[in-house]
Write an enzyme that holds these catalytic residues in place. Structure first.
Site, PDB file in Angstrom:
ATOM      1  N   THR A 247      59.683  33.329  36.361  1.00 57.38           N
ATOM      2  CA  THR A 247      59.301  34.221  35.263  1.00 57.38           C
ATOM      3  C   THR A 247      60.436  34.643  34.330  1.00 57.38           C
ATOM      4  OG1 THR A 247      57.708  35.205  36.796  1.00 57.38           O
ATOM      5  CG2 THR A 247      57.964  36.271  34.667  1.00 57.38           C
ATOM      6  N   ARG A 275      46.210  30.229  42.582  1.00 57.95           N
ATOM      7  CA  ARG A 275      46.813  31.569  42.609  1.00 57.95           C
ATOM      8  C   ARG A 275      47.363  31.913  41.222  1.00 57.95           C
ATOM      9  NH1 ARG A 275      52.060  33.932  41.337  1.00 57.95           N
ATOM     10  NH2 ARG A 275      52.405  35.674  42.748  1.00 57.95           N
ATOM     11  N   VAL A 276      47.036  33.111  40.767  1.00 52.94           N
ATOM     12  CA  VAL A 276      47.606  33.628  39.521  1.00 52.94           C
ATOM     13  C   VAL A 276      48.258  34.958  39.858  1.00 52.94           C
ATOM     14  CG1 VAL A 276      47.068  34.549  37.242  1.00 52.94           C
ATOM     15  CG2 VAL A 276      45.955  32.456  38.024  1.00 52.94           C
ATOM     16  N   GLY A 277      49.461  35.169  39.375  1.00 48.01           N
ATOM     17  CA  GLY A 277      50.168  36.419  39.664  1.00 48.01           C
ATOM     18  C   GLY A 277      49.967  37.450  38.579  1.00 48.01           C
ATOM     19  N   THR A 298      59.252  40.844  36.552  1.00 45.61           N
ATOM     20  CA  THR A 298      59.413  39.623  37.334  1.00 45.61           C
ATOM     21  C   THR A 298      59.407  40.049  38.801  1.00 45.61           C
ATOM     22  OG1 THR A 298      61.831  39.761  37.301  1.00 45.61           O
ATOM     23  CG2 THR A 298      60.797  38.487  35.550  1.00 45.61           C
ATOM     24  N   GLY A 299      59.265  39.090  39.695  1.00 43.31           N
ATOM     25  CA  GLY A 299      59.233  39.412  41.119  1.00 43.31           C
ATOM     26  C   GLY A 299      57.845  39.221  41.689  1.00 43.31           C
TER      27      GLY A 299
HETATM   28  N1  GLY Z   1      55.854  37.582  38.805  1.00 46.80           N
HETATM   29  C1  GLY Z   1      55.447  36.249  38.739  1.00 46.80           C
HETATM   30  C2  GLY Z   1      54.421  35.874  39.722  1.00 46.80           C
HETATM   31  O1  GLY Z   1      54.282  36.521  40.758  1.00 46.80           O
HETATM   32  O2  GLY Z   1      53.723  34.911  39.489  1.00 46.80           O
END
Ligand code: GLY
Length: 398
Positions: A247, A275-277, A298-299
């Site tokens: 990210t 999977r989507v974050g 981010t993270g």
């Molecule tokens: N922060 C990016 C993700 O978890 O996809």
């Protein structure tokens, strides 16, 4: 037409979240609210568009925004800052900046060459918000386009929607004239993927044709083990630990006080397909208010998704917090809402989340559970009248 009863209550401050302590609301907020009320009263219409006020141009981003140049001379924050100060629209400038990182195969967390999912496919997420225009757009699980941030902006500019996903996002991108590539892996990302597969016990991730036979328990075990292997590879220096969740987030303000932001990622390395974050989700990976500022993250995306924490950060800016405190409040909330299995023996999170917070007045902060003093050179990128640089991320825990 605004109902008179609501007009009166707005004037009394009844709808202010922090009514009990109005001193917590800063002067800029107060002026914004009162001028909006004035405009509403004059027109009898809905909420007025807040006027921008002069500010100091600043661009901030995650640390990778002052690393990659993709063979050119500028980093993300330098390009975005230059374009903003030359008069280009703030969001266009930020997206031109993150394009450097998306296109650079050396960054394995974003765009082309991003680490793929568990089936070896690079799938990308992005969103952007344009403060003054009050526009937003995002794409999730997009394959085949190196610069998902541009597609997110096209969603904002050219559709009535805020989020397109997977095949629909790719079809939209094709219709808008983006070139679609078969595979965004580079040799480097492919080799990392093959190493990951080699280390996984195949019985926990069988042939995709056998997926239907997997029980929910087997899925859960697979998810735990795949993250452990990824963390082992990071500890051995095979992948950058900061890039497990990848990210880049980049936020900027110009001298007119126009605030915008963009976040773009390839997401969690070797994630379960689909999977989507947090990155493409408005309020999670990014939130912008043209009256108060911007925040992005981010993270560990799951932690942020559970709390919609970028929205919370900007809400705290609105309530008068400075950028660092606003970010710390969001981290505290995430910590309080963390499952026991993700806490260590000291009841501290076993993962990191970072926020990059920019006030409308140009003040900024980078905060995380584990910041620069945790010994991992954690920093964020800044470009202003003093040029581009890294500044230390302040840790809530260390
Ligand atoms: N922060 C990016 C993700 O978890 O996809």
């Amino acid at each position: 037409m605004l109902k008179q009863q609501h007009k009166d209550r707005i004037a009394r401050g009844d709808y202010m979240i922090d009514k009990k302590s109005p001193s917590a609301i800063n002067r800029r907020t107060f002026i914004g609210v009162t001028s909006a009320i004035g405009a509403m009263a004059a027109s009898g219409a809905g909420p007025a568009i807040a006027q921008s006020s002069s500010s100091r141009p600043v661009v901030i981003s995650s640390g990778n925004g002052f690393v990659h140049r993709n063979g050119g001379t500028e980093t993300c924050v330098e390009r975005a800052y230059r374009m903003i100060t030359e008069g280009t629209d703030v969001l266009e400038s930020l997206i031109a900046g993150v394009n450097i990182v998306e296109l650079d195969p050396e960054d394995a967390s974003v765009g082309y060459g991003g680490l793929p999912d568990a089936w070896g496919r690079v799938t990308l997420d992005s969103c952007c918000m344009h403060g003054p225009l009050k526009r937003a757009g995002g794409v999730a699980a997009l394959q085949g386009v190196r610069t998902p941030s541009n597609v997110a902006k096209a969603v904002a500019d050219l559709t009535d929607h805020h989020l397109l996903v997977a095949q629909g996002a790719q079809d939209f991108a094709r219709q808008m004239g983006f070139s679609i590539e078969e595979d965004l892996n580079t040799e480097r990302s492919r080799q990392r993927y093959l190493e990951w597969r080699r280390r996984i016990d195949p019985s926990h991730y069988p042939d995709p044709n056998r997926q239907a036979q997997l029980t929910p328990d087997a899925y859960r075990q697979f998810a735990r083990e795949s993250i452990q292997v990824a963390e082992d590879m990071a500890a051995e220096g095979l992948i950058d630990p900061e890039h497990l969740y990848g990210t880049i987030n980049c936020n900027g303000v110009n001298n007119n006080g126009d605030v915008c932001g963009v976040t773009t990622t390839s997401g969690l390395a070797w994630k379960i397909p689909g999977r989507v974050g947090d990155s493409p989700i408005l309020g999670a990976g990014l939130y912008v208010s043209n009256d108060h500022g911007a925040a992005g993250s981010t993270g560990r995306g799951e932690a942020n998704l559970y709390n919609l924490a970028s929205f919370l950060v900007v809400e705290e800016l609105r309530r008068g917090a400075d950028p660092k405190d606003a970010g710390m409040i969001a981290l505290q909330r995430i910590w309080e809402n963390t499952e026991t299995r993700l806490l260590n023996e000291n009841r501290e999170p076993t993962f990191n989340v970072n926020f990059y917070v920019l006030g409308k007045d140009g003040r900024h902060a980078g905060v995380a559970f584990y910041g620069a003093s945790s010994g991992n050179q954690r920093n964020y990128a800044v470009c202003d009248e003093n040029g581009g640089r890294h500044e230390p991320i302040e840790g809530l825990i260390r």
